[in-house]
Design an enzyme around this catalytic site. Structure first.
Site, PDB file in Angstrom:
ATOM      1  CG  HIS A  88      34.726  11.034  -5.853  1.00  0.00           C
ATOM      2  ND1 HIS A  88      33.186  11.101  -5.570  1.00  0.00           N
ATOM      3  CD2 HIS A  88      35.225  12.191  -6.962  1.00  0.00           C
ATOM      4  CE1 HIS A  88      32.785  12.405  -6.601  1.00  0.00           C
ATOM      5  NE2 HIS A  88      34.020  12.896  -7.084  1.00  0.00           N
ATOM      6  N   PRO A  89      36.958   7.193  -6.475  1.00  0.00           N
ATOM      7  CG  PRO A  89      38.999   7.867  -8.334  1.00  0.00           C
ATOM      8  CD  PRO A  89      37.046   8.834  -7.798  1.00  0.00           C
ATOM      9  CD  GLN A 123      43.884   9.784  -7.292  1.00  0.00           C
ATOM     10  OE1 GLN A 123      44.766   9.406  -7.192  1.00  0.00           O
ATOM     11  NE2 GLN A 123      43.095   9.558  -7.645  1.00  0.00           N
ATOM     12  CG  PHE A 154      40.025  11.904   2.564  1.00  0.00           C
ATOM     13  CD1 PHE A 154      39.310  12.416   3.768  1.00  0.00           C
ATOM     14  CD2 PHE A 154      40.735  12.111   1.809  1.00  0.00           C
ATOM     15  CE1 PHE A 154      39.936  13.767   3.543  1.00  0.00           C
ATOM     16  CE2 PHE A 154      41.770  13.412   1.396  1.00  0.00           C
ATOM     17  CZ  PHE A 154      41.453  14.480   2.460  1.00  0.00           C
ATOM     18  CB  ILE A 209      40.557  16.566  -0.757  1.00  0.00           C
ATOM     19  CG1 ILE A 209      41.292  17.840   0.003  1.00  0.00           C
ATOM     20  CG2 ILE A 209      41.672  15.572  -1.227  1.00  0.00           C
ATOM     21  CD1 ILE A 209      41.536  17.826   0.783  1.00  0.00           C
ATOM     22  CB  CYS A 210      39.982  20.165  -4.893  1.00  0.00           C
ATOM     23  SG  CYS A 210      39.714  20.921  -6.653  1.00  0.00           S
TER      24      CYS A 210
HETATM   25  C1  2AL Z   1      39.546  12.369  -5.651  1.00  0.00           C
HETATM   26  C2  2AL Z   1      39.775  11.847  -7.457  1.00  0.00           C
HETATM   27  O1  2AL Z   1      40.013  11.591  -7.863  1.00  0.00           O
HETATM   28  N1  2AL Z   1      40.500  13.877  -7.518  1.00  0.00           N
HETATM   29  C3  2AL Z   1      40.193  14.588  -7.315  1.00  0.00           C
HETATM   30  O2  2AL Z   1      40.439  15.521  -7.007  1.00  0.00           O
HETATM   31  N2  2AL Z   1      40.568  14.037  -5.764  1.00  0.00           N
HETATM   32  N3  2AL Z   1      39.430  11.762  -5.511  1.00  0.00           N
HETATM   33  C4  2AL Z   1      39.273  12.222  -4.074  1.00  0.00           C
HETATM   34  N4  2AL Z   1      39.075  10.402  -3.264  1.00  0.00           N
HETATM   35  O3  2AL Z   1      38.986  12.641  -3.795  1.00  0.00           O
END
Ligand code: 2AL
Length: 182
Positions: free
Chosen positions: A72-73, A93, A124, A126-127
Site C-alpha cells: 500500500h502507498p 485519498q 500505516f 487505514i480505509c
Molecule cells: C490507502 C489507500 O491508498 N487507500 C486507502 O483507503 N488507504 N493507503 C493507506 N496507506 O492507508
C-alpha cells in the site's frame, strides 16, 4: 468510479483472466488475492465476494498480512505528490481530504507515517473512504502505540474494508444468484 456495474451472474461467468483484469487491484497491487479467490465462485452477491477476499486475508499468517500492507502507498506520501497512485487510491485519498491539506498537516502526516514505518516495518494503512484527514492523523498517533502484531491485524482489517468498497464499485450490490430448490 465504475458507472456500469457488473451483475454477480456475469462475475461468476468470468474467465480467470477477466476476473484478474477486473478484481486484480481490489487489494492494492496484490492480484494474488484475486487469483486465490477465483476458485471460490460462484459468488452469491457482492458481499459474498468481498467476504471471500476477507477470509483469504484473515487466513494469511502475520508475515503475509504484513506483505499486503507493504504493497500500500503512504497516505499523502511521495507517490501521491507525483501523481503515481493507482486510480483507486487516488480517489480514496482525495475523498478523505488528503489532497487539500495544509503544508503543516502534510508534514505532520509524513512525520507520523515515517515514525510508524520505522517502528513496524510496514506502512500505516487505514480505509481512507471511511475517514477524514483529522481522524487519520488521530489514528496514526494512537496506533503508533500498539504492538507490531496488533498493527498487522488492524491494518489487514482496514485492507478488507478498502477491498469491500472497491468491490462495491465494480459489482452491483443488489444483484444476487438464486438457486432453485432441487
Ligand atoms: C490507502 C489507500 O491508498 N487507500 C486507502 O483507503 N488507504 N493507503 C493507506 N496507506 O492507508
Amino acid at each position: 468510479m465504475a458507472v456500469n456495474k457488473l451483475s454477480i451472474g456475469s462475475v461468476n461467468k468470468m474467465t480467470y483472466e477477466d476476473f484478474i483484469a477486473r478484481f486484480g487491484n481490489v487489494v492494492e497491487h496484490c492480484s494474488l488475492c484475486a487469483a486465490a479467490v477465483w476458485r471460490e465462485r460462484p459468488f452469491r452477491d457482492a458481499e459474498n465476494l468481498a467476504s471471500c477476499f476477507g477470509d483469504f486475508i484473515d487466513r494469511l499468517p502475520i508475515n503475509g498480512k504484513e506483505g499486503i500492507l507493504r504493497l500500500h502507498p503512504d497516505l499523502a506520501g511521495r507517490l501521491a505528490q507525483v501523481g503515481q497512485l493507482t486510480s483507486e487510491s487516488t480517489q480514496e485519498q482525495a475523498s478523505a481530504g488528503l489532497t487539500t491539506m495544509t503544508e503543516d498537516e502534510r508534514q505532520r502526516m509524513n512525520n507520523l507515517n515515517r515514525r510508524y514505518k520505522d517502528k513496524f516495518g510496514f506502512p500505516f494503512v487505514i480505509c481512507a473512504r471511511e475517514n477524514k484527514k483529522d481522524a487519520i492523523l488521530r489514528g496514526l498517533q494512537e496506533r503508533l502505540e500498539n504492538s507490531a502484531q496488533t498493527e498487522a491485524v488492524t491494518g489487514a482489517n482496514e485492507v478488507k474494508k478498502i477491498c469491500r468498497l472497491r468491490i462495491l464499485n465494480i459489482v452491483c450490490p443488489d444483484s444476487q444468484v438464486t438457486h432453485s430448490p432441487l
